[in-house]
Design a protein around this motif. Structure first.
Motif, mmCIF file in Angstrom:
data_model
loop_
_atom_site.group_PDB
_atom_site.id
_atom_site.type_symbol
_atom_site.label_atom_id
_atom_site.label_comp_id
_atom_site.label_asym_id
_atom_site.label_seq_id
_atom_site.Cartn_x
_atom_site.Cartn_y
_atom_site.Cartn_z
ATOM 1 N N GLN A 164 0.852 -1.187 0.000
ATOM 2 C CA GLN A 164 0.000 0.000 0.000
ATOM 3 C C GLN A 164 0.890 1.240 0.000
ATOM 4 O OE1 GLN A 164 -2.635 -0.230 3.375
ATOM 5 N NE2 GLN A 164 -3.389 -2.298 2.842
ATOM 6 N N GLY A 165 0.780 2.079 -1.040
ATOM 7 C CA GLY A 165 1.584 3.290 -1.096
ATOM 8 C C GLY A 165 1.906 3.668 -2.522
ATOM 9 N N THR A 166 2.825 4.627 -2.656
ATOM 10 C CA THR A 166 3.228 5.072 -3.992
ATOM 11 C C THR A 166 4.018 3.964 -4.686
ATOM 12 O OG1 THR A 166 5.249 6.049 -3.102
ATOM 13 C CG2 THR A 166 3.305 7.485 -3.258
ATOM 14 N N GLU A 167 3.860 3.909 -6.001
ATOM 15 C CA GLU A 167 4.541 2.862 -6.764
ATOM 16 C C GLU A 167 6.050 3.076 -6.735
ATOM 17 O OE1 GLU A 167 4.561 0.898 -11.255
ATOM 18 O OE2 GLU A 167 3.090 2.444 -10.710
ATOM 19 N N ALA A 206 7.135 6.330 1.624
ATOM 20 C CA ALA A 206 6.707 5.774 0.349
ATOM 21 C C ALA A 206 5.498 4.861 0.489
ATOM 22 C CB ALA A 206 7.852 4.999 -0.294
ATOM 23 N N GLY A 207 5.445 4.055 1.531
ATOM 24 C CA GLY A 207 4.334 3.127 1.682
ATOM 25 C C GLY A 207 4.689 2.009 2.642
ATOM 26 N N LYS A 208 3.899 0.966 2.583
ATOM 27 C CA LYS A 208 4.107 -0.134 3.524
ATOM 28 C C LYS A 208 3.675 -1.456 2.896
ATOM 29 C CE LYS A 208 -0.434 0.710 5.577
ATOM 30 N NZ LYS A 208 -1.176 1.092 6.780
ATOM 31 N N PHE A 209 4.312 -2.517 3.366
ATOM 32 C CA PHE A 209 3.925 -3.870 3.015
ATOM 33 C C PHE A 209 3.138 -4.429 4.209
ATOM 34 C CE2 PHE A 209 7.437 -3.192 0.157
ATOM 35 C CZ PHE A 209 7.046 -3.844 -1.008
ATOM 36 N N VAL A 210 1.872 -4.683 3.977
ATOM 37 C CA VAL A 210 1.013 -5.213 5.041
ATOM 38 C C VAL A 210 1.090 -6.737 5.012
ATOM 39 C CG1 VAL A 210 -1.323 -5.330 5.977
ATOM 40 C CG2 VAL A 210 -0.513 -3.232 4.864
ATOM 41 N N GLU A 213 -2.529 -3.552 12.270
ATOM 42 C CA GLU A 213 -1.966 -4.397 11.225
ATOM 43 C C GLU A 213 -0.478 -4.588 11.442
ATOM 44 O OE1 GLU A 213 -3.030 -2.132 7.815
ATOM 45 O OE2 GLU A 213 -1.417 -0.669 8.077
ATOM 46 N N THR A 214 0.017 -5.703 10.896
ATOM 47 C CA THR A 214 1.454 -5.942 10.899
ATOM 48 C C THR A 214 1.996 -5.452 9.567
ATOM 49 O OG1 THR A 214 1.215 -7.888 12.316
ATOM 50 C CG2 THR A 214 3.242 -7.696 11.045
ATOM 51 N N ALA A 215 2.911 -4.494 9.630
ATOM 52 C CA ALA A 215 3.376 -3.882 8.385
ATOM 53 C C ALA A 215 4.843 -3.507 8.476
ATOM 54 C CB ALA A 215 2.541 -2.636 8.059
ATOM 55 N N ILE A 216 5.478 -3.486 7.305
ATOM 56 C CA ILE A 216 6.845 -2.978 7.168
ATOM 57 C C ILE A 216 6.754 -1.676 6.369
ATOM 58 C CG2 ILE A 216 9.123 -3.391 6.190
ATOM 59 C CD1 ILE A 216 8.749 -6.308 6.589
ATOM 60 N N HIS A 217 7.147 -0.577 6.987
ATOM 61 C CA HIS A 217 7.050 0.733 6.356
ATOM 62 C C HIS A 217 8.350 1.088 5.651
ATOM 63 C CE1 HIS A 217 3.199 1.849 8.370
ATOM 64 N NE2 HIS A 217 3.631 0.932 9.233
#
Length: 791
Positions: free
Chosen positions: A515-518, A604-608, A592-596
């Motif tokens: 989730q975030g900018t490409e 830039a975004g995060k991996f959920v 949520e568990t995420a890596i920002h």
């Protein structure tokens, strides 16, 4: 005039002119050793045993070959900058005083940082500073104090491969003497009075005496030595009653033939020593069969990443590594073999080996040694030779970095056997005193029979054989324990703490969305290579999720434990990790568990990550709840607390946002309340908690994350067996207690016949090893049956 005895080595002095401090020495070498000890406040060495040293040999020029770098390189275990480690075989190691002086070498020379003796193998592992002392000088120092090492130049191997056959020789001497004494006793047994009394009575009796002398002076000397050393250190060992029994039999028998009072008990004496040694021989054979001295080479659960010629990467078992392989070493991974750096910025922490936490930088082409830990990003290395699993095992057990939990833990053997010898000696004294008053002719037989029949050998064997065999069984079931004491500690556990990420979750089944900018191709490539350097479970998951990209050599890499990673390449900076670490809003990360990700300080975004929990997790917690308090501690947020609350038992404690220091503090808090804590983690952010806990178990996902802080390593595929392992540990203690009960029954029955004068010493000597054999058979069968209950 009788020659004086050397104060240092015990040899006779051919001259009485070599004197110092009113003490005589056989040569100037022994005198020099004494002077060295005196100058370094080590004269208490002589308190451990009379004349414990060895006479130094003439070694002038003998070790000049140790000035050649090629030979030194072959002998050394480790060589980094000014620090070297060498293992030397010392044939003269034979007693506790030898161990004491060899482990105090640092007092003799400041250049020696550490020395550790392996008594069974007669080796000493020495770490030293080459700026203060060379290998040659270390060897000369050892030689000067009477511990000259054996070094084979033909194959550059240290140590002798000779098998210790002394027990076989002693058993042979005792058996030969026992057979002949029994044969010479036949006239007495069959009452052949005329022939016996008139002609050969004195000859036969003195022959029995001479056959018995080597039995007491050679075959049975170990019992006297052990008992004496124990008494010198104010310890009543199990060999004290045995030594007393042998001594009483020999003195009484000698007295009888000297004054023509009878034929003595030489048959009982030689039979006693023979059967004792037979039992010890059987014990040694059984130990070998059970592989009590475990070798991790066949199953140590650490893998390493091998880079193939086409650039692909594969996790392989560490013992499959061969010379010439190319390995990838990630951040905070252990270097399993000696090798050459090919690519990357190597910053190696050798504190596991040297105890000194001074990272060493290495560039391409430099040699690096097994046992170091990479601290900055990834490196690629070429293997110089195959891995030595025994070396990694030494690191795992090295007290340099591992607090010895055993020092504060009293084993079951210690608790039960503590006053056993005192009880035996008391019974022998009381029974002997009674019979001396009631019927003096039986007093000696009674005392001797009591000392023999009540020998605590069976009790001493119960725990080592039970726990030793169980170690082997658990190893085959992919649960690897550091030592036998861990089993006893597992049996006391009443509180279990789980880490969440990488412990309760399984990386292979998690679902990831971005989730975030490409991200551009360059940004994706930098992110992929940044995550490639990390061993955190979330990092490994996202790394596997990202598409393949070319390898980069990062110019800067830093992993902040419990927070995240920062790296850079060609002017592009990236930060990966928790929301607070990368500068994102905390509100985004609550559920949520995420890596920002932040690139060039722009979010830039995060991996959920939708966590997939291990199968049977509910069953594991339900089973553990019956006898343990449970807790889940995690560095993540409360995003999955509601789900876990419905999945896990109601009384489970949940703690989130826990930094490594917080996990350690929570374990310490429980221990302060009297709890016996088991910590189960992945060995990364949990190292402090694993070390603090009573037992720390690291879950292994076949990744080379070496965690010396743990007491056990569990293959992740056996997660559902955790409660079974705890129950097996408890049942192992029950088996030991059953052995104690069997031994107690044997001793009570045997003591009854011994105290009442109905048991002869030779029958007691036969029954005692039979008791030991029965205990060994019982523990072996019982633990094997117990092992079948583990899937």
């Amino acid at each position: 005039m009788k020659n004086k005895v050397c104060f240092h080595c015990g040899n006779e002095c051919e001259t009485d002119t070599i004197v110092l401090d009113e003490k005589f020495f056989c040569c100037n070498g022994c005198k020099t050793v004494y002077e060295i000890f005196s100058a370094n406040d080590l004269t208490c060495y002589y308190d451990l045993q009379n004349a414990p040293g060895a006479a130094p040999s003439e070694i002038q020029g003998k070790y000049d070959f140790l000035e050649q770098e090629a030979i030194i390189a072959k002998l050394l275990e480790f060589h980094e900058e000014q620090h070297q480690v060498v293992q030397l075989y010392i044939p003269h190691i034979h007693c506790s005083s030898c161990i004491w002086v060899l482990e105090n070498l640092h007092k003799l020379h400041s250049g020696i940082s550490s020395s550790q003796v392996n008594f069974p193998k007669k080796t000493v592992r020495i770490g030293f500073n080459t700026e203060e002392i060379s290998l040659k000088e270390v060897v000369l120092l050892l030689s000067s104090i009477g511990y000259e090492p054996y070094i084979s130049l033909e194959d550059y191997e240290v140590g002798s491969k000779k098998v210790d056959r002394s027990l076989i020789y002693k058993l042979g001497v005792a058996g030969f003497a026992y057979g002949n004494v029994m044969f010479l006793s036949f006239p007495e047994y069959f009452e052949v009075n005329e022939f016996w009394l008139d002609q050969y009575k004195v000859v036969f009796r003195w022959l029995m005496f001479f056959f018995s002398v080597p039995v007491v002076g050679y075959a049975g000397v170990d019992y006297f030595t052990t008992a004496y050393k124990g008494l010198r250190n104010k310890i009543l060992s199990i060999d004290v009653p045995i030594a007393l029994g042998i001594l009483v039999l020999f003195i009484r028998s000698t007295y009888e033939i000297l004054f023509d009072k009878g034929t003595g008990f030489f048959d009982s004496l030689t039979g006693l020593v023979f059967f004792l040694l037979l039992g010890k021989f059987f014990q040694r054979k059984t130990y070998n069969f059970l592989s009590f001295e475990r070798d991790y080479k066949s199953y140590f659960p650490i893998a390493v990443t091998k880079i193939h010629k086409d650039g692909s990467e594969e996790n392989i078992q560490i013992y499959d590594v061969v010379q010439g392989d190319r390995l990838l070493i990630r951040n905070h991974e252990l270097i399993p073999v000696d090798g050459i750096v090919i690519n990357g910025n190597a910053q190696i922490d050798y504190s596991f080996v040297t105890g000194e936490a001074h990272p060493v930088r290495k560039k391409s082409g430099d040699k690096i040694f097994a046992g170091g830990k990479q601290l900055e990003g990834t490196i690629e290395m070429e293997v110089l030779h195959s891995v030595s699993q025994s070396y990694l095992t030494q690191l795992w057990s090295n007290d340099v970095f591992q607090k010895d939990k055993r020092s504060t833990f009293t084993t079951l053997n210690d608790k039960i056997g503590k006053n056993f010898t005192i009880a035996v000696l008391t019974i022998a004294f009381v029974a002997g005193s009674f019979w001396l008053w009631y019927n003096s002719g039986k007093a000696l037989n009674v005392v001797t029979a009591v000392l023999i029949i009540a020998c605590p050998c069976a009790i001493a064997l119960a725990a080592p054989f039970t726990l030793g065999n169980l170690l082997r069984i658990l190893g085959k079931r992919k649960f690897y324990l550091k030592n036998a004491t861990v089993i006893e500690q597992l049996a006391t556990i009443d509180s279990v703490i789980f880490d969440k990420t990488g412990t309760l979750t399984t990386p292979s089944e998690n679902q990831i969305t971005y989730q975030g900018t490409e991200l551009s191709a360059a940004e994706t490539q930098l992110l992929k290579n940044t995550l490639r350097s990390s061993n955190h479970p979330l990092s490994r998951m996202v790394y596997a999720y990202l598409p393949h990209s070319e390898k980069l050599t990062l110019t800067n890499f830093q992993e902040h434990i419990g927070k995240g990673i920062s790296a850079s390449h060609q002017g592009m900076n990236i930060t990966v990790g928790a929301a607070s670490f990368v500068g994102a809003s905390e509100e985004k990360d609550l559920l949520e568990t995420a890596i920002h990700i932040s690139i060039n300080e722009q979010y830039a975004g995060k991996f959920v990550v939708k966590n997939a929990y291990r199968t049977h997790i509910k069953e594991v917690f339900t089973a553990l709840e019956k006898h343990c308090e449970l807790a889940v501690v995690s560095g993540d947020n409360e995003g999955e607390k509601n789900y876990l609350s419905t999945l896990l038992p109601e009384k489970t404690t949940f703690l989130f946002h826990q930094k490594p220091a917080d996990k350690l503090a929570y374990v310490a808090e429980l221990q302060k309340a009297g709890k016996k804590v088991l910590m189960i983690g992945d060995g990364l952010n949990d190292a402090g908690a694993l070390a603090q806990s009573n037992v720390g178990i690291a879950i292994s996902e076949n990744i080379n994350v070496f965690s010396p802080a743990c007491d056990a390593i569990l293959d992740a595929t056996k997660f559902e067996q955790i409660n079974t392992y705890l129950q097996v540990a408890k049942k192992a203690i029950q088996i030991i207690k059953y052995c104690f009960i069997l031994s107690l029954c044997y001793n009570v029955i045997g003591l009854y016949f011994a105290v009442t004068g109905q048991l002869t010493p030779v029958i007691a000597a036969i029954l005692m090893p039979l008791s030991s054999i029965s205990i060994v058979l019982f523990t072996t069968i019982a633990t094997n049956i117990l092992g079948t209950k583990i899937k």
